[in-house]
Design a protein around this motif. Structure first.
Motif, PDB file in Angstrom:
ATOM      1  N   ALA A  24       0.805  -1.221   0.000  1.00 15.48           N
ATOM      2  CA  ALA A  24       0.000   0.000   0.000  1.00 15.48           C
ATOM      3  C   ALA A  24       0.840   1.274   0.000  1.00 15.48           C
ATOM      4  N   PHE A  25       2.063   1.194   0.531  1.00 14.05           N
ATOM      5  CA  PHE A  25       2.900   2.386   0.663  1.00 14.05           C
ATOM      6  C   PHE A  25       4.286   2.123   0.082  1.00 14.05           C
ATOM      7  N   ASP A  26       4.573   2.781  -1.026  1.00 18.05           N
ATOM      8  CA  ASP A  26       5.821   2.535  -1.746  1.00 18.05           C
ATOM      9  C   ASP A  26       7.069   2.920  -0.967  1.00 18.05           C
ATOM     10  N   LYS A  27       6.941   3.910  -0.063  1.00 16.64           N
ATOM     11  CA  LYS A  27       8.135   4.386   0.641  1.00 16.64           C
ATOM     12  C   LYS A  27       8.428   3.586   1.918  1.00 16.64           C
ATOM     13  N   ASP A 157      -1.913   3.882   9.014  1.00 17.40           N
ATOM     14  CA  ASP A 157      -1.669   4.472   7.702  1.00 17.40           C
ATOM     15  C   ASP A 157      -1.164   5.901   7.812  1.00 17.40           C
ATOM     16  N   GLU A 158      -1.724   6.687   8.738  1.00 18.23           N
ATOM     17  CA  GLU A 158      -1.327   8.081   8.872  1.00 18.23           C
ATOM     18  C   GLU A 158       0.141   8.205   9.286  1.00 18.23           C
ATOM     19  N   ALA A 162       3.249   9.938   7.059  1.00 16.41           N
ATOM     20  CA  ALA A 162       3.914  11.117   7.615  1.00 16.41           C
ATOM     21  C   ALA A 162       5.417  10.946   7.798  1.00 16.41           C
ATOM     22  N   ASN A 163       5.941   9.749   7.552  1.00 19.98           N
ATOM     23  CA  ASN A 163       7.351   9.503   7.859  1.00 19.98           C
ATOM     24  C   ASN A 163       8.096   8.869   6.687  1.00 19.98           C
TER      25      ASN A 163
END
Length: 328
Positions: A24-27, A157-158, A162-163
């Motif tokens: 869900a989050f590439d980073k 998720d938040e 944010a990081n």
């Protein structure tokens, strides 16, 4: 400041949750799983293992290289074996060579040398909470890194949005640039001697080397079984290499100028007798002596230049030994 996300829990549910967040989050980058946990995962859920493998190969998941698992106690030889098999596992399965060693604790004063010899640049240890340099035997040094981590199963998720996230591999770069002035701790001389199954495995490997037998795969299988907590399986493999309870090679003392051990084995008739072959290498007639306390045996013999006599030491406690003319 960049965050280090780790997976502390080894369960199918926790791994699936971490994988879902990666997708869900590439980073996001995740650190976790020792070699023994990955082999267990492959056995119980091959499809999930395949997905984790893809993430490892793509540089999104960073497993823990170093020791095969994070055992609390390892003798010097067991530590080296554990490093070797861990490094080979990640190279063979994922084409990856990691620079950060992960383990439980400072094992002994040979630890920095073992880390250096296995081509690791820095270490992360569960039981250490201060960054430092460790100096051990022969002036080898290694860098202990510590950092605040977040458990990937606890973040939402938040928080991820944010990081920024880095791996321990990337953290090593920052440490070498800015932490060269850390305190150096000299490790006291100490040793964890191999006992029990570890000693049996070492003796079996020495025996196969003396006898010229290539048992590399079996020895590796036995050590990994031991690291995985399967001591009976490891002992069974060791017995298969030695033909029974391996002769305690380290306790066979040979006294003679240039007289060397060339072969040690158990007699193949199942008697438990030990067969020893020696060789004279100096080209002179001389008297030599063999002492083997385990079988209560000690005897002197005459040997001719370049002669290779073979002796059989009985297992009945009498200490009786005789020269034989074939390796029984």
């Amino acid at each position: 400041m960049s965050k280090i996300a780790v997976l502390n829990e080894f369960s199918i549910e926790a791994i699936r949750d971490a994988l879902q967040k990666l997708n869900a989050f590439d980073k996001l980058k995740i650190n976790g799983l020792y070699a023994h946990q990955l082999t267990e995962l492959e056995a119980i859920d091959p499809e999930l293992f395949a997905e984790i493998s893809d993430m490892i190969k793509s540089g999104r998941w960073f497993p823990y290289a170093g020791v095969w698992n994070n055992s609390a106690e390892l003798s010097e030889i067991a530590l080296i074996k554990s490093c070797l098999y861990s490094v080979r596992y990640f190279l063979d399965n994922f084409g990856k060579k990691y620079r950060v060693f992960h383990g439980k604790k400072i094992y002994n004063n040979l630890f920095p040398q073992a880390v250096y010899s296995s081509l690791f640049d820095a270490v992360v240890l569960d039981d250490e909470n201060e960054s430092k340099w460790l100096q051990g035997a022969d002036d080898f040094r290694t860098l202990v890194m510590t950092a605040e981590t977040v458990d990937v199963t606890d973040v939402d998720d938040e928080f991820i949005k944010a990081n920024e996230f880095i791996s321990y591999e990337e953290l090593a770069d920052a440490f070498f640039e800015s932490h060269l002035d850390l305190e150096t701790v000299t490790l006291p001389t100490c040793s964890i001697k191999p006992e029990g199954i570890e000693k049996e495995l070492i003796d079996a490997e020495m025996l196969s080397a003396i006898n010229g037998d290539d048992k590399t795969d079996k020895i590796r299988e036995a050590w990994i079984a031991h690291f995985d907590g399967e001591s009976e399986k490891a002992r069974e493999i060791a017995d298969g290499i030695s033909g029974g309870k391996a002769p305690d090679i380290g306790k066979i003392k040979l006294h003679g100028d240039g007289v060397v051990l060339t072969e040690v084995k158990l007699s193949e008739d199942g008697s438990g007798d030990t067969v020893v072959r020696v060789a004279e290498t100096c080209g002179k007639e001389q008297s030599a002596y063999i002492m083997y306390n385990r079988l209560n045996s000690g005897f002197r013999f005459e040997i001719m230049p370049y002669e290779m006599p073979t002796f059989r030491i009985t297992n009945d406690g009498s200490g009786y030994a005789k020269e034989i003319y074939i390796c029984e």
